[in-house]
Design a protein around this motif. Sequence first.
Motif, short mmCIF file in Angstrom:
data_model
loop_
_atom_site.label_atom_id
_atom_site.label_comp_id
_atom_site.label_asym_id
_atom_site.label_seq_id
_atom_site.Cartn_x
_atom_site.Cartn_y
_atom_site.Cartn_z
N TRP A 197 0.82 -1.21 0.00
CA TRP A 197 0.00 0.00 0.00
C TRP A 197 0.85 1.26 0.00
CZ3 TRP A 197 -4.95 0.66 -1.15
CH2 TRP A 197 -5.72 -0.50 -1.26
N ILE B 74 -1.68 -5.61 5.96
CA ILE B 74 -2.26 -4.28 6.18
C ILE B 74 -3.33 -4.33 7.27
CG2 ILE B 74 -3.95 -4.56 4.32
CD1 ILE B 74 -2.16 -1.28 5.31
N GLN B 75 -4.07 -5.44 7.33
CA GLN B 75 -5.12 -5.57 8.33
C GLN B 75 -4.54 -5.51 9.75
OE1 GLN B 75 -7.38 -9.16 8.04
NE2 GLN B 75 -8.88 -8.56 9.58
N LEU C 54 -3.44 -1.49 10.29
CA LEU C 54 -4.27 -0.37 9.85
C LEU C 54 -4.71 0.56 10.98
CD1 LEU C 54 -5.39 0.84 7.30
CD2 LEU C 54 -7.36 -0.66 7.48
N PHE D 85 -6.77 5.05 3.04
CA PHE D 85 -7.28 3.72 3.38
C PHE D 85 -8.80 3.61 3.23
CE2 PHE D 85 -3.49 4.55 6.05
CZ PHE D 85 -2.64 3.63 5.48
N PHE E 13 -10.75 0.19 2.72
CA PHE E 13 -10.93 -0.81 3.77
C PHE E 13 -12.11 -0.54 4.68
CE2 PHE E 13 -6.12 -0.60 3.37
CZ PHE E 13 -6.09 -1.59 2.41
N SER F 70 -12.34 -2.31 10.65
CA SER F 70 -12.21 -2.31 9.19
C SER F 70 -12.97 -3.50 8.62
CB SER F 70 -10.74 -2.39 8.80
OG SER F 70 -10.14 -3.55 9.35
#
Length: 331
Positions: A15, A162-163, A166, A229, A232, A317
């Motif tokens: 990202w 990324i999860q 975040l 972001f 998400f 998210s």
Amino acid sequence: MTELMIQDAKTLADWSYIAISKHFKKILKHEAEVIQDKDPEELHQMRVGMRRLRSACTGFSYALNLPKAANEKNVGKVARILGELRDIDVLEEALKQQYQPVLPKPEQKALNTALKILSDKRDKTFLKVKKILQGDLYSNLKEAFQEWLDKPIYQDLGYLAIQTVLPDLLLPQVSHFLLHPAWLIGNNSIELHKNWTPEEVENLLHKQGYIVHNLRKEAKRTRYNMELFTEFYGESYQNYLQDVKTIQSILGEIQDCFVLADFLTDVFGKNLEDGIPTLLNKLQEIRYEKWNEWQDLRGKFLNPETRQEFHLTILASESKKLVETNGLTHV
């Protein structure tokens, strides 16, 4: 190098690459037109690209290992010079399009003096823009970012899903925004004083307007960070992002009035109130109107339930949009 697509992005590194690539390309797209100085919109778009590139460098700093010349400080130097010219363009447009046509004839004529001075100032500022865009700092900056995009290098944290990270990326900036002292300006508690008179608002803003202006900058940083972001999150996140944008816009209009008033003071000096009284009253009306618009959002974000929900929205998210990875992703 093969372009990384959003649907293939899994890690913080992925990202960060997408963001930097996007904003770097935007800068390059508008560079030549800015140097030719034919369309103010080109300058605006390049400045936006610079600001967002700087935001990406800051927001993804935990993942990035950028070359020395491709740092947030250097991006900021170029962005500030572009910003000086853009601010003049905005001021000139406001004077010509928004204010001069509705003023009495004597004040319209008086503004011609201000516009001539502003035009001369723009000519000098454009030379600064041209110099920096044709200089070593900008050239080295471009070369360094292109080098990184061709062969990106990351810190170890960049390979986390990324999860996983975040909320950690978003919540610190949101906290800076929510803990800003401007939320309580003019108050000793979270209870808002309603029905302020225009004179009370003017006095407060003249004394502490810099604090409100600083919150506008914090809102801008929060907006840019959140916009990285949006893929998400769902509707609640988008609503909070829109609130942040609105706050930035409202407080920006208050600041624009002060910038314009300061410029006119420099031009007219002691003759300011006699020369353009209608315009000065108009600026005060706008500040008062925008102050009252801000109060609703101010009350909303001082509400404990709103603040808690904002944090919970970031924590929640939409996992169905995220692809978890336990390995490394090479880009």
